[in-house]
Structures are given as structure tokens and as C-alpha cells.
Design an enzyme around this catalytic site. Structure first.
Site, PDB file in Angstrom:
ATOM      1  CG  HIS A  58      44.083  41.586  46.554  1.00  0.00           C
ATOM      2  ND1 HIS A  58      45.943  41.292  45.734  1.00  0.00           N
ATOM      3  CD2 HIS A  58      43.798  41.837  45.086  1.00  0.00           C
ATOM      4  CE1 HIS A  58      45.653  41.698  44.210  1.00  0.00           C
ATOM      5  NE2 HIS A  58      44.763  41.874  43.913  1.00  0.00           N
ATOM      6  CG  HIS A  60      39.972  43.001  41.869  1.00  0.00           C
ATOM      7  ND1 HIS A  60      40.551  43.447  41.775  1.00  0.00           N
ATOM      8  CD2 HIS A  60      40.460  42.079  42.435  1.00  0.00           C
ATOM      9  CE1 HIS A  60      41.360  43.131  41.577  1.00  0.00           C
ATOM     10  NE2 HIS A  60      41.693  42.303  41.518  1.00  0.00           N
ATOM     11  CG  LEU A  61      34.293  44.496  46.534  1.00  0.00           C
ATOM     12  CD1 LEU A  61      33.924  45.278  47.787  1.00  0.00           C
ATOM     13  CD2 LEU A  61      33.570  43.053  46.907  1.00  0.00           C
ATOM     14  NE  ARG A  62      35.697  42.716  38.753  1.00  0.00           N
ATOM     15  CZ  ARG A  62      36.988  41.640  38.303  1.00  0.00           C
ATOM     16  NH1 ARG A  62      37.467  43.124  38.608  1.00  0.00           N
ATOM     17  NH2 ARG A  62      37.181  40.713  37.984  1.00  0.00           N
ATOM     18  CG  ASN A  92      41.109  46.146  38.944  1.00  0.00           C
ATOM     19  OD1 ASN A  92      39.932  45.993  40.247  1.00  0.00           O
ATOM     20  ND2 ASN A  92      41.444  45.476  38.352  1.00  0.00           N
ATOM     21  CG  HIS A 177      49.594  44.006  39.377  1.00  0.00           C
ATOM     22  ND1 HIS A 177      48.518  42.979  38.934  1.00  0.00           N
ATOM     23  CD2 HIS A 177      50.203  43.497  38.216  1.00  0.00           C
ATOM     24  CE1 HIS A 177      48.230  42.103  37.733  1.00  0.00           C
ATOM     25  NE2 HIS A 177      49.841  42.449  37.358  1.00  0.00           N
ATOM     26  CG  ASN A 276      47.590  38.712  35.167  1.00  0.00           C
ATOM     27  OD1 ASN A 276      48.990  37.927  35.702  1.00  0.00           O
ATOM     28  ND2 ASN A 276      48.176  39.497  35.218  1.00  0.00           N
ATOM     29  CG  ASP A 303      43.624  38.451  42.779  1.00  0.00           C
ATOM     30  OD1 ASP A 303      43.116  39.190  42.491  1.00  0.00           O
ATOM     31  OD2 ASP A 303      44.568  38.633  41.721  1.00  0.00           O
ATOM     32  CG  HIS A 307      35.769  38.130  35.614  1.00  0.00           C
ATOM     33  ND1 HIS A 307      35.553  39.851  34.456  1.00  0.00           N
ATOM     34  CD2 HIS A 307      36.595  37.955  35.306  1.00  0.00           C
ATOM     35  CE1 HIS A 307      37.397  39.411  35.539  1.00  0.00           C
ATOM     36  NE2 HIS A 307      38.120  38.316  35.640  1.00  0.00           N
TER      37      HIS A 307
END
Ligand SMILES: [Zn+2]
Length: 425
Positions: A58, A60-62, A92, A177, A276, A303, A307
Site C-alpha cells: 500500500h 502512493h507513487l503519485r 488515486n 479503504h 487518514n 501507506d 506531499h
């Protein structure tokens, strides 16, 4: 190319043994004591622990669309620094990974940058809009290893039911989620004493637990498998424990911040502690650790949510949720789980390698002759202070900047090739 990793303490199946590993090409050819042969490359692992490469199910590589936060190249470099040889990235992005072409794009880009291996997760619904189910079969063929609308819940229970049914017909996994947005009611931290003290709006734990409960019950009614993402509360652990006891095909993960930190972190309005689901209380931390010990929780996932500094440098209510997580995951697990003797290294290896690999169906996750040589070497005695400004990730938004951690990754081998990783000094 061949390689010999000598004198290490190696996690082999359920035991920890002093052994050498001989790698030829991309495969482990031999594991044994005092292997004596010529090799192009010798890694001296004396005093070190040799583990199967970590698998993060899990992150996020964006990319595509938010490369100012992270991209596949920087993200997988950060993953390597954290000892991860394989990562599964959430869809996402912008646009969301909701079709086969985008899944292929991520796979191709990952092959080009050649850091950690990347296994994309496809969307459950088109555009993550929660309305129309995606063509999971085509995405699976293109390389998707699971399906999730992570970042947001699948709000409509019947859509989730249809998705679980459809996924089951393709032997595909849905990752949920768990968040009831209505119950979360725009909150930014855990509901409780610290929310009151800080004047920040709380999120009731029922927001997570209602959805965990709903999705377990729907999966159970279909005899379908389901995986619950980022479990953070005592109640969620108990719901999964009970479901497993009655034979539901449920698995779940937690993240390092849910066993190493509490919502005390938000008292100084540090936006890197805005996550979150939110950081919870000491009671929850204890329940998470208990869940990891007794097998209720199957995996530790990061996770990793990078940012841009400008986004986190806002007032608490406006900053986005998430902490960077790749580079500190192992050290946090070592410092907060292994050092205090809650779990041993064999168990840690299961949580960070073989279990997530099994849940995703990507093979390996273990050190065995004939397996792909995805190997991580760590120094258990090394302590360091994590400097998030020196992160390899574009996301410097680590909750753990300035934390003193123990256990550092010193070498990472992917498919028999040693990757260059930045030191912690
Ligand atoms: Zn999520």
C-alpha cells in the site's frame, strides 16, 4: 553476474540461521553454511540480518498527474532505501488508474526506472466515482494485482457487493479503504481528549469500524475475499479477529504510524501528523500490537503518502492527509516491535514480506533456493536520527523527522542486482 552474501544471519522460513547466499543471475542458487566459490560481487553481512526483500502492499507513487509530490522514479528510489524490493501502488492518481492502458503505463515506467518492482492496483470504480465498476479483468491482464478506490471509500454498499462478486469471478482481490465519510464529518484528527484540547474536529472511530464491519459482512455473504487497508483502531482489530474466527476470507494491514505513534503528535499542530485514518490512542496502539502478534493483522504496509512541502505548510485543517513512509518503515517496526520483544525477526519478515506477497499473489517474499533474489540486508545495531530533509522521496512530509530509530537497511538486491542506496549518516 553472480553474488555471494557471506556471514549473515538469515531469515530462512521459520528460523534465523547463520548462512551464506549464492546468487546467480536473478535467482538464489544456494543457501548454506560456508559456501566457498568465486563471485563477481561479495557482500559481507557479518553482524547483519539478511531478509527477503520487503513488499509494501500500500503506497502512493503519485504518477501520473502529481509528479510534484512524487513520481515512479523518486518513489521507488525511496522504497529501495527503506528495503522494499516490491511495492503495490494505489490508483488515486490523476487520472486514476481505472483502465488497462494506465496500468500498463505504470508497469512500463517502473521497468524503465528499474528501482523497486512496482505492482499497480487498479480502481474498483471508474474515476473512483463510486458508480460504475471498472473492467477488472482487462486491468488484471495488464498487470493490476488488486483493486481499490483507496483515498476514498466505496460508499454505496451495493456497488461494493457487485465489485466483490465481479472481482471473485476474476480471482481478483478488493482492498477496502474503510471510512464512512458521513460519520467522518470533515474531521481531521481522532475524536477524543486531544481533539478537544487542540480544538481540532474529531473523527469518530465508528467511521472506520462501521465500514470494516460492512465490508466483512458483504464479503462473508458472498464467501469472497477482501483485504482491509490501514487498520487503526482497537475495534477494527477485534472485528477482523472475530471474522477470521468464523472463517471469513478477510486479511488486513496496519501501518508503522499506528503502532509507533498516538494522537499526542497533533497537539503541536504538526501537519505531518495529519493522517487518514487518524493517529489514535495508546489503547489502540496496544490493540494493533496485539493484532500483529496473534496474526489478526497480516501485513505491515507503509501507506507512503508523499506531499509537497507547500501543501503541508498550511494550517492543520487545510493540509492534506498523509505521511511519507518508505524510508522509516523497517526501522519503526524494528524499534517499536522487535526491540521491545513483541515480535521476533521471523515474524517481522512475514509481516513485511511473505504475507503481503501472498495476499497480492506476486510470489516470493521468502529466501529459498530457486526463488528470485530479492534480498534486504539490515544492520540491527545501527541507531540513527531520521532527517526527513534528506529523504530520497520528493515527499519530505515524514512524521518521523528527528526521531531516533534503530535498525538500518544497508543493502538491497532486486532480481540479483545490488541497488545503490543512500546511507543514513
Ligand atoms: Zn486509504
Amino acid at each position: 553476474m553472480n553474488m555471494l552474501i557471506k556471514n549473515g544471519t538469515v531469515v530462512i522460513g521459520d528460523s534465523l540461521e547463520r548462512a551464506d547466499i549464492y546468487v546467480e543471475g536473478s535467482k538464489i542458487v544456494k543457501i548454506g553454511k560456508d559456501i566457498d566459490c568465486a563471485a563477481d560481487k561479495i557482500i559481507d553481512a557479518d553482524g547483519k540480518i539478511v531478509l527477503p526483500g520487503f513488499v509494501d502492499m500500500h503506497c502512493h507513487l503519485r504518477e501520473p498527474g502529481q509528479e510534484y509530490k512524487e513520481d515512479i522514479k523518486s518513489g521507488t528510489a525511496a522504497a529501495l532505501r527503506g528495503g522494499f524490493t516490491s511495492v503495490a501502488c494505489m490508483p488515486n492518481t490523476n487520472p486514476p488508474l481505472d483502465n488497462a492502458a494506465l496500468i500498463k503505463y505504470v508497469c512500463t515506467r517502473a521497468t524503465e526506472v528499474d528501482n523497486a518492482k512496482v505492482f499497480p492496483i487498479g480502481c474498483v470504480t471508474k474515476g473512483q466515482q463510486g458508480k460504475e465498476i471498472t473492467e477488472m479483468g482487462f486491468m488484471k491482464e495488464a498487470g493490476a494485482v488488486a483493486f481499490s478506490d483507496d483515498g476514498r471509500p466505496v460508499e454505496n454498499a451495493n456497488i461494493m457487493r457487485l465489485a466483490l462478486e465481479y472481482a471473485a469471478s476474476h480471482d481478483a482481490l478488493i482492498i477496502s479503504h474503510c471510512e464512512d465519510k458521513e460519520l467522518a464529518a470533515g474531521g481531521v484528527v481522532n475524536e477524543g481528549l486531544n481533539a478537544t484540547i487542540s480544538g481540532l474536529r474529531g473523527i469518530t472511530r465508528a467511521s472506520e469500524e462501521c465500514m470494516v464491519s460492512r465490508d466483512i459482512l458483504i464479503a462473508e455473504s458472498l464467501n469472497a475475499k477482501i483485504h482491509i487497508a490501514h487498520v487503526s483502531t482497537k475495534g477494527s482489530v477485534e472485528l477482523v479477529r472475530q471474522a477470521k474466527a468464523r472463517g471469513v476470507k478477510v486479511t488486513c494491514e496496519t501501518c508503522p504510524h499506528y503502532f509507533s505513534a498516538t494522537d499526542d503528535e497533533i497537539l503541536n499542530y504538526n501537519t505531518n501528523a495529519k493522517i487518514n485514518p487518524p493517529l489514535r490512542t495508546q489503547q489502540d496502539v496496544e490493540a494493533i500490537i496485539e493484532g500483529l502478534k496473534d496474526g489478526t493483522i497480516d501485513a505491515i504496509a507503509t501507506d507512503h503518502a508523499p506531499h509537497h512541502a507547500d501543501e503541508k505548510n498550511l494550517e492543520f485543517n487545510l493540509a492534506p492527509f498523509g505521511t511519507a513512509g518508505f524510508e522509516t518503515a523497517f526501522s519503526l517496526a524494528y524499534t517499536y516491535l522487535v526491540e521491545p520483544d513483541y515480535i521476533d525477526l521471523v515474524k517481522l519478515s512475514k509481516l513485511m514480506s511473505s504475507n503481503p506477497a501472498k495476499i497480492l499473489g506476486i510470489g516470493s517474499g521468502t529466501l529459498k533456493e530457486g526463488e528470485r533474489a530479492d534480498i534486504t540486508v539490515v544492520d540491527p545495531d545501527k541507531s540513527y536520527i531520521f532527517d526527513s530533509s534528506k529523504s530520497v522521496s520528493k515527499g519530505k512530509n515524514s512524521l518521523f523527522g528527528g526521531w531516533k530509530l534503530r535498525g538500518a537497511v544497508t543493502a538491497v538486491i532486486v532480481d540479483g542486482i545490488e541497488k545503490e542506496i543512500k546511507s543514513y549518516d
